[in-house]
Design an enzyme around this catalytic site. Structure first.
Site, PDB file in Angstrom:
ATOM      1  N   SER A 145      33.268 -35.341 -75.675  1.00  0.00           N
ATOM      2  CA  SER A 145      32.330 -34.648 -74.797  1.00  0.00           C
ATOM      3  C   SER A 145      30.783 -34.148 -75.602  1.00  0.00           C
ATOM      4  O   SER A 145      30.141 -33.793 -74.869  1.00  0.00           O
ATOM      5  CB  SER A 145      32.823 -33.588 -74.049  1.00  0.00           C
ATOM      6  OG  SER A 145      33.583 -34.005 -72.945  1.00  0.00           O
ATOM      7  N   LYS A 205      25.911 -24.890 -72.703  1.00  0.00           N
ATOM      8  CA  LYS A 205      26.507 -25.452 -71.584  1.00  0.00           C
ATOM      9  C   LYS A 205      27.035 -24.488 -70.708  1.00  0.00           C
ATOM     10  O   LYS A 205      27.583 -23.441 -71.312  1.00  0.00           O
ATOM     11  CB  LYS A 205      27.711 -26.200 -72.509  1.00  0.00           C
ATOM     12  CG  LYS A 205      28.302 -27.097 -71.462  1.00  0.00           C
ATOM     13  CD  LYS A 205      29.555 -28.142 -72.386  1.00  0.00           C
ATOM     14  CE  LYS A 205      30.364 -29.061 -71.544  1.00  0.00           C
ATOM     15  NZ  LYS A 205      31.160 -29.689 -72.182  1.00  0.00           N
ATOM     16  N   SER A 233      31.090 -34.831 -71.096  1.00  0.00           N
ATOM     17  CA  SER A 233      30.698 -34.074 -70.331  1.00  0.00           C
ATOM     18  C   SER A 233      29.739 -33.094 -70.582  1.00  0.00           C
ATOM     19  O   SER A 233      29.148 -32.656 -69.611  1.00  0.00           O
ATOM     20  CB  SER A 233      32.018 -32.953 -69.930  1.00  0.00           C
ATOM     21  OG  SER A 233      32.257 -32.101 -71.013  1.00  0.00           O
TER      22      SER A 233
END
Lengths: 475, 93
Positions: free
Chosen positions: A170, A71, A146
């Site tokens: 997330s 990420k 997210s």
């Protein structure tokens, strides 16, 4: 290819790390779902060469020779780290985060950084400055957020593992919406050093993979005590991969009374009911537990997370790093314009909410009350875990939904995290895994466990995945 | 929330917004506060606030030079720098 097969191919010399990286890079170049913000072909090939040339050193490490996507919230030495924001579009950190360092040492090769909601604020991956990510199962739908890029990356079979972060769901929510397995560890199990902060008392990094096996191996790599993160736990070391086959016996699993009154859609509820029979079929016992306080978690979260966000993001002022608005004549305007131009609307909204709840006159009514709700949720979990080993519930209220829904009803978007937020408030570990398939889309279910019970969460999920096929389905 | 409160809030957060956008911002914030306000009905007077889920311990390190001087890298990351300094618009006339 699943993680276990990918790693075995390297270990048995059926494929070199370099060949694995080349395969992943080809898939990244063909990606049309906007999963990635940056790819790092040159560095990845160099790292793969290093691993191939040191085969003996890496052949038994947890992630030997496996390509990974991180990420874009984890700082990478000398490589751009944007956090999905214009503010950090050109930010090149001078150091690696602990998660990156640990994954490198465990033998994985970073091939790309994945797209995400800006500063991890969002549940649909639509707040990214670099554009929305599409769901691999249906490109008109969101992948969740997210960590939407990270979940989509594994679902689309580009890499077999990826890293994410979970502040209010997330990891688990995009895992559910994309049909992969994702684990949010106990707060403090994985170091936050070098992970760009959103809400420091809840942010926690964790693994994505198709199954519990991949998550266990990646968690073995990610978790370590780190003196550079003062909230990192000095817990007893565990090897999650080897504990996957541990026999924890018949478990008492808590199911929440009247959970259907929380607005969960019928298809998700049907999958949940089917999974309950799978659990009893495996010899576990279900026990109804009262958790009427659960829905208050969302109120607490949308005070505490914006409050900590307003504080954490005050560092972005256009002076030391990141975006700077041009042609500003005085320092005050420099701050104001830099932040107005550099942050997106959702981030600005949360900064304003956070500033408001922390301001004199509102502190007691909002911030203090939210912290008391947080205590209430933690106390309730502690009382439930005196009686059961795990809690089982759906991960989300809905399956993957259409893009642009946030514009019509932002509070509905916030409520997407209703079932994931409580674990973050209490700092508990939780795992989401595919537990059904409806309307040609995956459904996710989650276990929440007691502190540092990741071994139990992973082993229980692993046992389910031995007798079900939902995690094997591909778009 | 009225326009004066919003202006103060924008200033505290160091964010600019065109006055034409203020009614829309107020509407969005109010919408979120409507969600948050559901917790106001709870009587939690007997509970202590919780600011971190786990017990925190002090972490100290040895006071020794770790050779982590990365001045050049940090200055290179700044939008504008001059020699050993970050550059900003003039603060004092």
């Amino acid at each position: 290819m699943n993680f276990k097969d990918q790693r075995e191919k390297f270990r048995s010399k059926a494929i070199s790390a370099k060949e694995a990286v080349k395969e992943a890079m080809q898939k990244i170049k063909n990606d049309n779902l906007n999963i990635f913000i940056n790819d790092f072909e040159t560095q990845a090939l160099k790292q793969a060469d290093y691993i191939d040339n040191n085969f003996e050193k890496f052949k038994n490490t947890p992630l030997s020779g496996v390509p990974i996507a991180h990420k874009d919230i984890f700082c990478t030495n000398g490589l751009k780290t944007t956090c999905g924001s214009k503010m950090l579009e050109n930010f090149v950190p001078p150091y690696d985060s602990t998660v990156i360092k640990n994954c490198n040492e465990a033998g994985s090769i970073m091939v790309a950084k994945t797209n995400m909601d800006e500063f991890a604020m969002g549940s649909s991956n639509e707040t990214s400055y670099f554009g929305a990510v599409s769901n691999p199962w249906n490109s008109d739908l969101v992948p969740g957020g997210s960590s939407g890029g990270a979940a989509a990356c594994v679902a689309a079979d580009i890499t077999s593992i990826s890293t994410g972060t979970d502040t209010g769901g997330s990891i688990r929510q995009p895992a559910a919406l994309c049909g992969v397995t994702g684990l949010k560890p106990t707060y403090g199990l994985v170091s936050r050093w070098g992970m760009i902060a959103f809400c420091s008392s809840m942010d926690q990094a964790g693994p994505f993979s198709r199954d519990a096996f991949g998550c266990a191996a990646l968690l073995d790599a990610m978790a370590s005590y780190d003196e550079k993160d003062s909230t990192c736990s000095k817990r007893i070391e565990k090897n999650f991969e080897s504990l996957l086959t541990e026999n924890f016996g018949s478990l008492k699993i808590g199911v929440i009374k009247n959970i259907d009154s929380l607005g969960i859609n019928t298809d998700v509820m049907q999958s949940y009911e089917t999974s309950k029979s799978v659990l009893t079929g495996l010899g576990h016992k279900l026990k109804e537990v009262d958790f009427s306080e659960l829905s208050s978690g969302i109120c607490s979260y949308y005070v505490i997370a914006p409050a900590e966000c307003s504080s954490n993001l005050s560092r972005f002022d256009g002076v030391k790093y990141g975006y700077r608005a041009s042609n500003q004549k005085d320092i005050s305007n420099l701050y104001m314009e830099t932040r107005s131009e550099g942050f997106g609307d959702e981030v600005k909204k949360r900064i304003l909410i956070g500033t408001h709840v922390l301001s004199a006159g509102f502190y007691d009514a909002y911030y203090l009350q939210a912290q008391k709700v947080r205590r209430m949720i933690k106390n309730k979990f502690e009382s439930i875990f005196k009686d059961v080993d795990l809690i089982f519930m759906p991960t989300t209220l809905d399956q993957a939904f259409e893009k642009n829904r946030k514009d019509s009803d932002p509070n509905r978007m916030y409520k997407e995290d209703l079932l994931t937020i409580p674990a973050n408030l209490a700092g508990l570990p939780a795992i989401s895994f595919p537990n059904g398939f409806k309307n040609s889309l995956p459904v996710g279910g989650q276990f929440v466990g007691n502190y540092f019970s990741e071994d139990l969460l992973l082993a229980t999920t692993h046992k389910i995945q031995e007798v079900t096929d939902w995690h094997k389905m591909t778009p | 929330m009225d326009k004066i409160e919003l202006k103060n809030l924008l200033f505290l957060a160091r964010i600019n917004a065109d006055e034409k956008e203020h009614p829309e911002i107020i509407k969005k914030l109010q919408n979120t506060f409507n969600l948050i306000d559901e917790m106001q009905d709870l009587d939690l007077s007997d509970l202590e606030p919780l600011n971190n889920p786990l017990e925190l311990n002090n972490v100290s390190r040895k006071d020794e030079n770790n050779n982590r001087n990365k001045k050049k890298e940090f200055l290179d990351n700044s939008p504008e720098s001059d020699d050993d300094y970050f550059t900003v618009p003039k603060i004092i006339e």
